[in-house]
Each structure stands twice: as structure tokens, then as C-alpha cells.
Design a protein around this motif. Structure first.
Motif, PDB file in Angstrom:
ATOM      1  N   ILE A   1      40.644  55.924  31.197  1.00 34.23           N
ATOM      2  CA  ILE A   1      40.836  55.821  32.647  1.00 34.23           C
ATOM      3  C   ILE A   1      40.604  54.385  33.101  1.00 34.23           C
ATOM      4  O   ILE A   1      39.546  53.805  32.849  1.00 34.23           O
ATOM      5  CB  ILE A   1      39.879  56.761  33.411  1.00 34.23           C
ATOM      6  CG1 ILE A   1      40.101  58.217  33.011  1.00 34.23           C
ATOM      7  CG2 ILE A   1      40.069  56.597  34.919  1.00 34.23           C
ATOM      8  CD1 ILE A   1      39.126  59.188  33.647  1.00 34.23           C
ATOM      9  N   ASN A   2      41.609  53.820  33.734  1.00 35.82           N
ATOM     10  CA  ASN A   2      41.518  52.487  34.335  1.00 35.82           C
ATOM     11  C   ASN A   2      41.942  52.569  35.792  1.00 35.82           C
ATOM     12  O   ASN A   2      42.993  53.141  36.107  1.00 35.82           O
ATOM     13  CB  ASN A   2      42.412  51.487  33.607  1.00 35.82           C
ATOM     14  CG  ASN A   2      41.864  51.077  32.252  1.00 35.82           C
ATOM     15  OD1 ASN A   2      41.045  50.178  32.153  1.00 35.82           O
ATOM     16  ND2 ASN A   2      42.320  51.772  31.208  1.00 35.82           N
ATOM     17  N   ALA A   3      41.132  52.008  36.673  1.00 36.16           N
ATOM     18  CA  ALA A   3      41.457  51.972  38.103  1.00 36.16           C
ATOM     19  C   ALA A   3      41.672  50.525  38.533  1.00 36.16           C
ATOM     20  O   ALA A   3      41.127  49.592  37.923  1.00 36.16           O
ATOM     21  CB  ALA A   3      40.338  52.602  38.926  1.00 36.16           C
ATOM     22  N   TYR A   4      42.470  50.343  39.583  1.00 35.41           N
ATOM     23  CA  TYR A   4      42.736  48.983  40.048  1.00 35.41           C
ATOM     24  C   TYR A   4      43.056  48.986  41.537  1.00 35.41           C
ATOM     25  O   TYR A   4      43.425  50.010  42.125  1.00 35.41           O
ATOM     26  CB  TYR A   4      43.896  48.354  39.267  1.00 35.41           C
ATOM     27  CG  TYR A   4      45.248  48.913  39.631  1.00 35.41           C
ATOM     28  CD1 TYR A   4      46.045  48.291  40.597  1.00 35.41           C
ATOM     29  CD2 TYR A   4      45.731  50.070  39.033  1.00 35.41           C
ATOM     30  CE1 TYR A   4      47.278  48.808  40.937  1.00 35.41           C
ATOM     31  CE2 TYR A   4      46.958  50.588  39.362  1.00 35.41           C
ATOM     32  CZ  TYR A   4      47.729  49.959  40.321  1.00 35.41           C
ATOM     33  OH  TYR A   4      48.944  50.479  40.670  1.00 35.41           O
ATOM     34  N   ALA A   5      42.929  47.820  42.145  1.00 40.40           N
ATOM     35  CA  ALA A   5      43.320  47.610  43.541  1.00 40.40           C
ATOM     36  C   ALA A   5      43.967  46.228  43.637  1.00 40.40           C
ATOM     37  O   ALA A   5      43.487  45.268  43.022  1.00 40.40           O
ATOM     38  CB  ALA A   5      42.121  47.711  44.475  1.00 40.40           C
ATOM     39  N   THR A   6      45.046  46.120  44.397  1.00 40.40           N
ATOM     40  CA  THR A   6      45.793  44.869  44.505  1.00 40.40           C
ATOM     41  C   THR A   6      46.088  44.555  45.967  1.00 40.40           C
ATOM     42  O   THR A   6      46.454  45.446  46.753  1.00 40.40           O
ATOM     43  CB  THR A   6      47.122  44.956  43.735  1.00 40.40           C
ATOM     44  OG1 THR A   6      46.858  45.067  42.342  1.00 40.40           O
ATOM     45  CG2 THR A   6      47.978  43.715  43.967  1.00 40.40           C
ATOM     46  N   TYR A   7      45.933  43.291  46.317  1.00 40.86           N
ATOM     47  CA  TYR A   7      46.428  42.777  47.591  1.00 40.86           C
ATOM     48  C   TYR A   7      47.385  41.641  47.269  1.00 40.86           C
ATOM     49  O   TYR A   7      47.070  40.760  46.456  1.00 40.86           O
ATOM     50  CB  TYR A   7      45.304  42.256  48.483  1.00 40.86           C
ATOM     51  CG  TYR A   7      45.826  41.409  49.636  1.00 40.86           C
ATOM     52  CD1 TYR A   7      46.491  41.989  50.704  1.00 40.86           C
ATOM     53  CD2 TYR A   7      45.698  40.016  49.610  1.00 40.86           C
ATOM     54  CE1 TYR A   7      47.001  41.218  51.731  1.00 40.86           C
ATOM     55  CE2 TYR A   7      46.202  39.242  50.639  1.00 40.86           C
ATOM     56  CZ  TYR A   7      46.854  39.851  51.701  1.00 40.86           C
ATOM     57  OH  TYR A   7      47.367  39.084  52.707  1.00 40.86           O
ATOM     58  N   ALA A   8      48.564  41.659  47.880  1.00 44.22           N
ATOM     59  CA  ALA A   8      49.556  40.607  47.653  1.00 44.22           C
ATOM     60  C   ALA A   8      50.124  40.134  48.983  1.00 44.22           C
ATOM     61  O   ALA A   8      50.370  40.932  49.888  1.00 44.22           O
ATOM     62  CB  ALA A   8      50.683  41.113  46.752  1.00 44.22           C
ATOM     63  N   LYS A   9      50.321  38.827  49.093  1.00 48.89           N
ATOM     64  CA  LYS A   9      50.963  38.229  50.262  1.00 48.89           C
ATOM     65  C   LYS A   9      52.196  37.471  49.790  1.00 48.89           C
ATOM     66  O   LYS A   9      52.128  36.708  48.820  1.00 48.89           O
ATOM     67  CB  LYS A   9      50.026  37.264  50.984  1.00 48.89           C
ATOM     68  CG  LYS A   9      50.649  36.651  52.243  1.00 48.89           C
ATOM     69  CD  LYS A   9      49.788  35.551  52.812  1.00 48.89           C
ATOM     70  CE  LYS A   9      50.397  35.003  54.106  1.00 48.89           C
ATOM     71  NZ  LYS A   9      51.782  34.502  53.906  1.00 48.89           N
ATOM     72  N   SER A  10      53.309  37.683  50.461  1.00 51.56           N
ATOM     73  CA  SER A  10      54.534  36.977  50.119  1.00 51.56           C
ATOM     74  C   SER A  10      55.367  36.772  51.373  1.00 51.56           C
ATOM     75  O   SER A  10      55.038  37.289  52.447  1.00 51.56           O
ATOM     76  CB  SER A  10      55.333  37.753  49.069  1.00 51.56           C
ATOM     77  OG  SER A  10      55.717  39.025  49.569  1.00 51.56           O
ATOM     78  N   TYR A  11      56.425  36.004  51.240  1.00 44.45           N
ATOM     79  CA  TYR A  11      57.299  35.783  52.385  1.00 44.45           C
ATOM     80  C   TYR A  11      58.706  35.479  51.905  1.00 44.45           C
ATOM     81  O   TYR A  11      58.919  35.076  50.755  1.00 44.45           O
ATOM     82  CB  TYR A  11      56.770  34.647  53.266  1.00 44.45           C
ATOM     83  CG  TYR A  11      57.144  33.254  52.809  1.00 44.45           C
ATOM     84  CD1 TYR A  11      58.080  32.490  53.514  1.00 44.45           C
ATOM     85  CD2 TYR A  11      56.561  32.691  51.678  1.00 44.45           C
ATOM     86  CE1 TYR A  11      58.424  31.219  53.086  1.00 44.45           C
ATOM     87  CE2 TYR A  11      56.890  31.414  51.258  1.00 44.45           C
ATOM     88  CZ  TYR A  11      57.829  30.678  51.968  1.00 44.45           C
ATOM     89  OH  TYR A  11      58.162  29.420  51.541  1.00 44.45           O
TER      90      TYR A  11
END
Length: 306
Positions: free
Chosen positions: A44-54
Motif C-alpha cells: 500500500i502506497n498513498a500520495y498527494a499532489t499539488y500542481a500549478k500550470s498555465y
């Protein structure tokens, strides 16, 4: 009547006007992402991501919609998109040789660049416009299982909500062609091209063998893709809803790590009739056109690896 007759030219310009304008724009921004992961167990692997792009700025060089016979100069410049994406998920292997993943996502876009096909008479078709705010959120589940040395199954399912949070200068829906106004507030309606439900299912059966002296695997693979209905217009219209459909594909052949590989393939095996898009025609009286999906297609592929 000659084509250079002023009266005839004036009538033509009611449908598709001559335009010229000057504009200047410049913009700078940055993109990036940050991901944090946690290994709870070996499976079991958990993750969280925040990404900003334009997406950069642009100009409507192909023409602008018209208001009272004049181009809408406020639409000459296409503002840059500003995207904030949030995602959390878990990747697991519940059984030997298996994968089961779940992802939750939320994407917020300001000044979303959308391609507009306007039905209004006198409005140049095919221009870009900015929707003030768009939100796409949902969940995705995907899995694959190696049942034994010969058989593998895989599948996925996605639920997606795509919404114009704010879009006040959208083109009129097809059924409102000819109204006294040229634009409409469609805030709260569905984003075009987004099905609530979509999914895939497939499998492959293999057998070790030889083909023209080359060691490899004979295989038979089938897969399918399905999606529910979706809006096909920047402004949701009951006439421009594409019905849901399912497509089935297949492959049969021999795959070698070295030497000759050969396989027969087919797409849309059941020859399903479906639309990829429905769109209003420019400068019309309410008619629209459809972009057809690919019909049944099949062929043979050879590959040689040294």
C-alpha cells in the motif's frame, strides 16, 4: 447581379464580416508540482499532489464575434489559463501479481481557453474565448490482474464532473439562434466533452511458442472503451448532446523479443455508429453538423527486431 455590387457585398458582410484590429499582449508565469508519498506497507502506497500550470496568452487571429456589426475587441486577446490541480490517491497490490489503484482529483482553472463554434448569423465561427472559472473533479479506479502465466485482465472506471463555474459571455445555445442578444451566461452548466462516466475493460491470453524459428508468444487480446453522454458545445444545447457509446477492439498474432513479430488488429469491431462531436454551423438558421467516429478498421502489422 455582379459580385462587386455594393448591395450584395453589404449582404455578404452580414454573414461574415471583414475585420481588422490591433492588439499587444505579453505574459510570464511558472509551472511546477509537489508530491508527498507514504509507504504504509509493502502493498500500500498513498500520495498527494499539488500542481500549478498555465497556458500562455494568445490572439484571435482568425476573426472575432460581432456585436452590432462591430468586432468584439474585448475577445481579441485570449488570457492565459491558470490551473491549480489537487490529487490524492492510493496504489495497492492486494493479491499476488495484481494492481488496484484509486485516485481522487480536483482541477480549478481560471480563464479557461475554450474553442467556440457560434451559431449566430454574423458571428465569425471558430474563435477562442475565456471562461472565467472552470472546475473538473472526480474519481478514477484502475486495476490489473495476472490470473496465471497465460491470462491477464485489466480495467478502469472514471467518474468526472466538469462545470463552468463562471462563463458570462458564452455563445447562445443552438435553440436560441436569432435571439436579440448574442451572448449568454452559462455559469453552472456542463463543460463540453466531459462524460460523467467512462471506463475500459480488456484482457490478453498468451501461449509460448515459435514462429519461423523465433521464440516468443502467440496472443489474443480484446479490449473495450465506453463513455456516457456528453455535451458537445460551449453552451449546452439539447440538440448537441452526444449519446454514450462503447467501442471494442482486438489483436491476434505473435510477439517476439527478437526477430519477426506479426499480428492482425481491428478497431471498432462491431462497426458502431457514433459521433465524436456535434457542433453548430457558423452564420446559420439553426442547423448543425456532426463529426463521425471511425468506422470498423482492420489491418496487419509486421515488426522485425534485430
Amino acid at each position: 447581379m455582379e459580385t462587386n455590387d455594393p448591395a450584395l457585398i453589404a449582404i455578404k458582410r452580414l454573414v461574415y464580416t471583414d475585420q481588422s484590429f490591433k492588439s499587444d499582449t505579453d505574459d510570464t508565469d511558472f509551472s511546477g508540482n509537489l508530491t508527498v508519498s507514504y509507504k504504509a506497507t509493502d502493498k500500500i502506497n498513498a500520495y498527494a499532489t499539488y500542481a500549478k500550470s498555465y497556458k500562455p496568452v494568445g490572439l484571435n487571429v482568425a476573426g472575432l464575434p460581432t456585436v452590432s456589426g462591430q468586432p468584439a475587441l474585448d475577445l481579441a486577446v485570449i488570457k492565459p489559463e491558470d490551473v491549480n490541480h489537487y490529487e490524492v490517491g492510493v496504489k495497492t497490490s492486494p493479491l499476488k501479481n495484481s494492481i488496484l489503484n484509486l485516485t481522487l482529483f480536483n482541477t480549478e482553472i481560471r480563464d479557461f481557453q475554450t474553442n467556440v463554434q457560434a451559431a449566430e448569423l454574423g458571428v465569425n465561427r471558430g474563435y477562442l474565448a475565456n471562461a472565467d472559472k472552470v472546475r473538473v473533479r472526480g474519481a478514477e479506479l484502475d486495476a490489473s490482474f495476472v490470473l496465471n502465466k497465460n491470462l491477464t485482465l485489466n480495467g478502469s472506471a472514471t467518474y468526472t464532473e466538469g462545470t463552468y463555474e463562471k462563463f458570462t459571455n458564452a455563445p447562445l445555445p443552438l435553440e436560441e439562434t436569432g435571439s436579440q442578444v448574442s451572448f449568454k451566461d452559462v455559469s453552472g452548466t456542463d463543460l463540453p466533452g466531459t462524460s460523467r462516466w467512462a471506463g475500459s475493460l480488456g484482457g490478453e491470453y498468451t501461449e509460448t511458442g515459435k514462429f519461423f524459428g523465433n521464440t516468443g508468444k502467440f496472443f489474443l487480446a480484446l479490449d473495450s472503451y465506453a463513455r456516457s453522454e456528453f455535451s458537445s458545445s460551449p453552451s449546452a444545447s439539447k440538440y448537441l448532446i452526444v449519446d454514450g457509446y462503447a467501442i471494442f477492439n482486438g489483436r491476434l498474432g505473435f510477439r517476439a523479443t527478437e526477430g519477426l513479430s506479426l499480428y492482425f488488429w481491428g478497431r471498432n469491431l462491431l462497426n458502431k455508429d457514433y459521433f465524436e462531436q456535434l457542433l453548430p454551423a457558423g452564420g446559420n438558421a439553426g442547423h448543425y453538423a456532426g463529426v463521425l467516429g471511425d468506422q470498423r478498421t482492420y489491418g496487419i502489422t509486421f515488426k522485425y527486431v534485430l
